[in-house]
Design a protein around this motif. Structure first.
Motif, mmCIF file in Angstrom:
data_model
loop_
_atom_site.group_PDB
_atom_site.id
_atom_site.type_symbol
_atom_site.label_atom_id
_atom_site.label_comp_id
_atom_site.label_asym_id
_atom_site.label_seq_id
_atom_site.Cartn_x
_atom_site.Cartn_y
_atom_site.Cartn_z
ATOM 1 N N ARG A 1 0.848 -1.195 0.000
ATOM 2 C CA ARG A 1 0.000 0.000 0.000
ATOM 3 C C ARG A 1 0.883 1.245 0.000
ATOM 4 O O ARG A 1 1.824 1.353 0.774
ATOM 5 N N SER B 1 1.144 5.370 0.521
ATOM 6 C CA SER B 1 0.541 6.587 1.064
ATOM 7 C C SER B 1 1.541 7.723 0.893
ATOM 8 O O SER B 1 2.734 7.540 1.173
ATOM 9 N N ASN C 1 -2.726 10.284 -6.688
ATOM 10 C CA ASN C 1 -4.108 9.872 -6.426
ATOM 11 C C ASN C 1 -4.382 8.475 -6.977
ATOM 12 O O ASN C 1 -5.046 7.651 -6.333
ATOM 13 N N GLU C 2 -3.860 8.205 -8.169
ATOM 14 C CA GLU C 2 -4.067 6.893 -8.787
ATOM 15 C C GLU C 2 -3.384 5.796 -7.975
ATOM 16 O O GLU C 2 -3.982 4.740 -7.701
ATOM 17 N N GLU D 1 -2.448 5.784 -4.795
ATOM 18 C CA GLU D 1 -3.080 5.582 -3.492
ATOM 19 C C GLU D 1 -4.399 4.827 -3.632
ATOM 20 O O GLU D 1 -4.723 3.966 -2.800
ATOM 21 N N GLU D 2 -5.156 5.125 -4.664
ATOM 22 C CA GLU D 2 -6.439 4.464 -4.864
ATOM 23 C C GLU D 2 -6.253 2.990 -5.227
ATOM 24 O O GLU D 2 -6.936 2.115 -4.678
ATOM 25 N N LYS E 1 -4.879 0.976 -2.021
ATOM 26 C CA LYS E 1 -5.417 1.299 -0.698
ATOM 27 C C LYS E 1 -5.824 0.085 0.126
ATOM 28 O O LYS E 1 -5.856 0.149 1.362
#
Length: 240
Positions: free
Chosen positions: A96, A98, A115-116, A118-119, A122
């Motif tokens: 994961r 962050s 953003n990509e 992390e999504e 996640k």
């Protein structure tokens, strides 16, 4: 986060004890640009196999914004390309990602990639890799204070309710189950924490290595972990 598997425990380097393994390791990566360019993110895999649950790396400090623009652009572009190229591998290995820090000055293209990443990652559980970009310890405490001040202003809390627990909830490391590093590693012979995780490092064990980051590999990590496991952590208490 997932605990040790039987295979991982069996394959631990000789001398390391699984019950004494730190949950969270933080790294200040001096000379990280050449390493990232040549090797991608592969050394994280070594820690994952050793049972480390959280790894936080200091990739770009708020203090770095004073560097020449050409150098800043190179570092941020390198970070963006590395995230893109390693996303599939990290996702496949259950890592994961962050990202923490002040994102207000980051390029839009990098923010989109962050953003990509992390999504997509996640829900991964084997290792959480926290990358500090546009981050400093002072910034982290400052933004936490601002967040608390706004909550007081909005009537959500009273001044008397402000305590350490509340501050810790506002720090950027609230993205992880284990926000306090057990071990901090710094390479290249520097003997300071350089404005990194100032609140979170209150009781962290420190390990300083002479090697430059590009040369600090699996053997360096093992040496740091060996040193950590030989220490007695008292968190301010007396030795019994």
């Amino acid at each position: 986060m997932a605990p040790f598997t039987a295979a991982e425990e069996e394959n631990l380097p000789e001398g390391l004890q699984p019950e004494l393994m730190p949950k969270h390791v933080a790294v200040i990566m001096d000379r990280n640009g050449r390493w990232a360019k040549n090797k991608g993110l592969q050394p994280w895999d070594a820690l994952r196999q050793m049972g480390i649950q959280v790894l936080t790396v200091f990739a770009f400090s708020t203090d770095n914004w004073i560097r020449p623009k050409i150098e800043i652009d190179f570092l941020l572009n390198l970070f963006e390309r590395t995230l893109k190229s390693e996303l599939e591998t990290l996702a496949k290995n259950n890592v994961r990602i962050s990202i923490i820090g002040d994102s207000s000055k980051l390029p839009k293209s990098l923010l989109k990639v962050i953003n990509e990443v992390e999504e997509v990652t996640k829900n991964n559980t084997r290792l959480q890799l926290i990358v500090a970009v546009g981050y400093s310890g002072k910034y982290d405490v400052l933004q936490a204070c601002r967040g608390i001040a706004q909550r007081v202003k909005d009537g959500e809390i009273e001044v008397e309710e402000i305590d350490e627990r509340l501050i810790e909830q506002e720090l950027e490391t609230n993205c992880t189950e284990f926000p306090y590093p057990d071990l901090l590693i710094r390479t290249s012979g520097e003997l300071r924490v350089s404005n990194f995780l100032l609140w979170q490092l209150a009781y962290t064990e420190l390990f300083f290595a002479q090697e430059l980051w590009p040369d600090f590999g699996r053997s360096g990590f093992i040496e740091a972990l060996m040193s950590f496991q030989q220490r007695q952590r008292r968190f301010g208490g007396r030795k019994s």
